[in-house]
Scaffold this motif. Structure first.
Motif, PDB file in Angstrom:
ATOM      1  N   GLN A 176     -16.765  10.648  -0.279  1.00 42.78           N
ATOM      2  CA  GLN A 176     -15.954   9.484  -0.620  1.00 42.78           C
ATOM      3  C   GLN A 176     -14.482   9.898  -0.619  1.00 42.78           C
ATOM      4  OE1 GLN A 176     -18.667   8.687  -4.099  1.00 42.78           O
ATOM      5  NE2 GLN A 176     -18.025   6.594  -3.683  1.00 42.78           N
ATOM      6  N   HIS A 177     -13.589   8.914  -0.468  1.00 38.36           N
ATOM      7  CA  HIS A 177     -12.158   9.211  -0.427  1.00 38.36           C
ATOM      8  C   HIS A 177     -11.693   9.977  -1.665  1.00 38.36           C
ATOM      9  CE1 HIS A 177     -11.472   7.198   3.255  1.00 38.36           C
ATOM     10  NE2 HIS A 177     -11.468   5.954   2.803  1.00 38.36           N
ATOM     11  N   THR A 178     -12.363   9.769  -2.820  1.00 37.35           N
ATOM     12  CA  THR A 178     -11.939  10.448  -4.036  1.00 37.35           C
ATOM     13  C   THR A 178     -12.021  11.969  -3.905  1.00 37.35           C
ATOM     14  OG1 THR A 178     -14.183  10.015  -4.852  1.00 37.35           O
ATOM     15  CG2 THR A 178     -12.425   8.573  -5.640  1.00 37.35           C
ATOM     16  N   ASP A 202     -14.582   5.009   1.905  1.00 41.71           N
ATOM     17  CA  ASP A 202     -14.531   4.381   0.589  1.00 41.71           C
ATOM     18  C   ASP A 202     -15.867   4.535  -0.123  1.00 41.71           C
ATOM     19  OD1 ASP A 202     -11.905   3.312   0.433  1.00 41.71           O
ATOM     20  OD2 ASP A 202     -12.465   1.767   1.863  1.00 41.71           O
ATOM     21  N   GLN A 260      -4.663   8.276   5.381  1.00 37.80           N
ATOM     22  CA  GLN A 260      -5.351   7.000   5.274  1.00 37.80           C
ATOM     23  C   GLN A 260      -4.350   5.878   5.555  1.00 37.80           C
ATOM     24  OE1 GLN A 260      -7.211   8.496   1.279  1.00 37.80           O
ATOM     25  NE2 GLN A 260      -8.313   6.661   1.904  1.00 37.80           N
ATOM     26  N   ARG A 269      -7.495   2.613  -0.672  1.00 40.59           N
ATOM     27  CA  ARG A 269      -8.257   2.453  -1.910  1.00 40.59           C
ATOM     28  C   ARG A 269      -8.018   1.084  -2.522  1.00 40.59           C
ATOM     29  NH1 ARG A 269      -8.119   7.172  -6.338  1.00 40.59           N
ATOM     30  NH2 ARG A 269      -8.820   8.252  -4.459  1.00 40.59           N
ATOM     31  N   GLN A 270      -6.773   0.599  -2.484  1.00 43.16           N
ATOM     32  CA  GLN A 270      -6.491  -0.730  -3.022  1.00 43.16           C
ATOM     33  C   GLN A 270      -7.198  -1.818  -2.214  1.00 43.16           C
ATOM     34  OE1 GLN A 270      -2.209  -0.513  -2.888  1.00 43.16           O
ATOM     35  NE2 GLN A 270      -2.031  -0.121  -5.102  1.00 43.16           N
ATOM     36  N   LEU A 290     -17.081   3.211  -5.666  1.00 40.10           N
ATOM     37  CA  LEU A 290     -16.009   3.975  -5.032  1.00 40.10           C
ATOM     38  C   LEU A 290     -15.883   5.396  -5.566  1.00 40.10           C
ATOM     39  CD1 LEU A 290     -13.249   1.220  -4.797  1.00 40.10           C
ATOM     40  CD2 LEU A 290     -14.948   1.901  -3.101  1.00 40.10           C
ATOM     41  N   HIS A 300      -5.937   0.888 -10.958  1.00 39.08           N
ATOM     42  CA  HIS A 300      -5.673   0.383  -9.607  1.00 39.08           C
ATOM     43  C   HIS A 300      -5.690  -1.151  -9.586  1.00 39.08           C
ATOM     44  CE1 HIS A 300      -5.454   4.064  -7.318  1.00 39.08           C
ATOM     45  NE2 HIS A 300      -6.541   4.519  -7.908  1.00 39.08           N
TER      46      HIS A 300
END
Length: 331
Positions: A176-178, A202, A260, A269-270, A290, A300
């Motif tokens: 995941q992007h995190t 995501d 990104q 992410r938003q 997410l 966020h």
């Protein structure tokens, strides 16, 4: 007052006393042998050994060396278990010929349920020891995993992954992007050498490991203590196809990280959060999907609301629709 007895534990759960003593041994270069009575696990794990010249002193062993020895011992246990399986198969062969199976009885050996984290790791390690071509992985967030367990899992996987890379195979992993901001993930790739790539999305599926496109492992319960080992060609092929389609949509993270996209000043992410808000999901569900904690998700959401001038949850969904934010989502 006598000190509390040393707790019983395995090498995968080194106690605080043992950790503190090992750190002291690294700083000072040795420890009195009597001190190790407080944490005999250090000797059992191979992290301390007697000084050849001064028997009443214990010298520290590099953690990487101790881990390698224990993994080798684990691999030998797996090999012994495989030999036991072969002997059992040979012993039961005459009995199986006496059975009269129903002609339409389903084949069950293509899917095996494995119970226990240690046995799951041993099965994966044994399969990877015979692999030579490719490892495909989907690794969701460690958010529901303790830091200690995540570090232990990383250490175990590093040794077997590097061995696979040394045999000329390649490794591709989806996160995941995190994960792009996790030091543990970056440290992992700094230590691996070979044909290894990582990308992020995501959202990803639950954990999935595919070895040489012939064996797949996936969790069978929420806490990861049960896993399925799948060798059915149709199912493994389905998993590979799903992985390849996710891979094409993902953003490169390693060896070259691609930024990104953030058209209109809105981050990826938003946009992901905005899409889930419009679908009506709660903060908890958004965080879960997410791979972040609820507090971060709410931060966020608050930034998104401030950027769009929203004063309520319902108004935020309406303003997201009008803003065109979701028109820039990747397809």
């Amino acid at each position: 007052m006598s000190p509390a007895p040393h707790p019983e534990h395995g090498p995968e759960a080194l106690c605080p006393t043992g950790t503190a003593l090992y750190e002291r041994a690294l700083r000072e270069g040795w420890l009195p042998a009597a001190v190790t009575d407080e944490a005999p696990c250090l000797v059992e794990c191979g992290l301390l050994h007697p000084d050849a010249d001064t028997p009443d002193r214990m010298r520290p062993v590099p953690a990487a060396t101790a881990l390698h020895r224990m993994l080798r011992a684990s691999a030998e246990r797996v090999a012994a278990e495989r030999r036991r399986e072969a002997r059992l198969t040979e012993s039961f062969a005459p009995l199986l010929r006496l059975d009269a199976p129903h002609p339409q009885a389903p084949e069950t050996t293509a899917i095996r349920l494995i119970s226990g984290i240690d046995r799951i790791n041993e099965a994966i390690t044994a399969t990877m020891a015979e692999a030579s071509r490719e490892l495909l992985c989907i690794q969701p967030s460690f958010r529901r995993t303790s830091k200690e367990r995540a570090e232990i899992a990383t250490a175990i996987s590093l040794a077997r992954d590097q061995a696979l890379l040394d045999r000329g195979a390649r490794i591709r992993t989806l996160y995941q992007h995190t994960h792009r901001h996790l030091p543990l993930t970056h440290a992992r790739y700094e230590r691996l050498t070979g044909d290894v790539e990582a990308r992020t999305l995501d959202e990803v599926t639950d954990r999935l490991i595919i070895v040489d496109r012939s064996v797949a492992y996936l969790p069978a319960n929420a806490d990861g203590t049960l896993a399925l080992e799948v060798t059915h060609p149709v199912l493994v092929s389905y998993f590979v196809t799903a992985f390849e389609r996710f891979w094409r949509l993902a953003t490169p993270m390693y060896p070259t990280a691609a930024p990104q996209p953030s058209p209109g000043g809105v981050t990826a992410r938003q946009r992901a959060i905005a899409g889930l808000l419009v679908e009506g999901h709660t903060d908890t569900v958004i965080a879960e999907r997410l791979g972040m904690n609820v507090r971060t998700a709410r931060e966020h959401i608050a930034k998104l609301a401030a950027a769009l001038g929203s004063t309520s949850r319902a108004q935020l969904g309406y303003l997201i629709g009008r803003s065109g934010i979701l028109d820039h989502r990747e397809h």
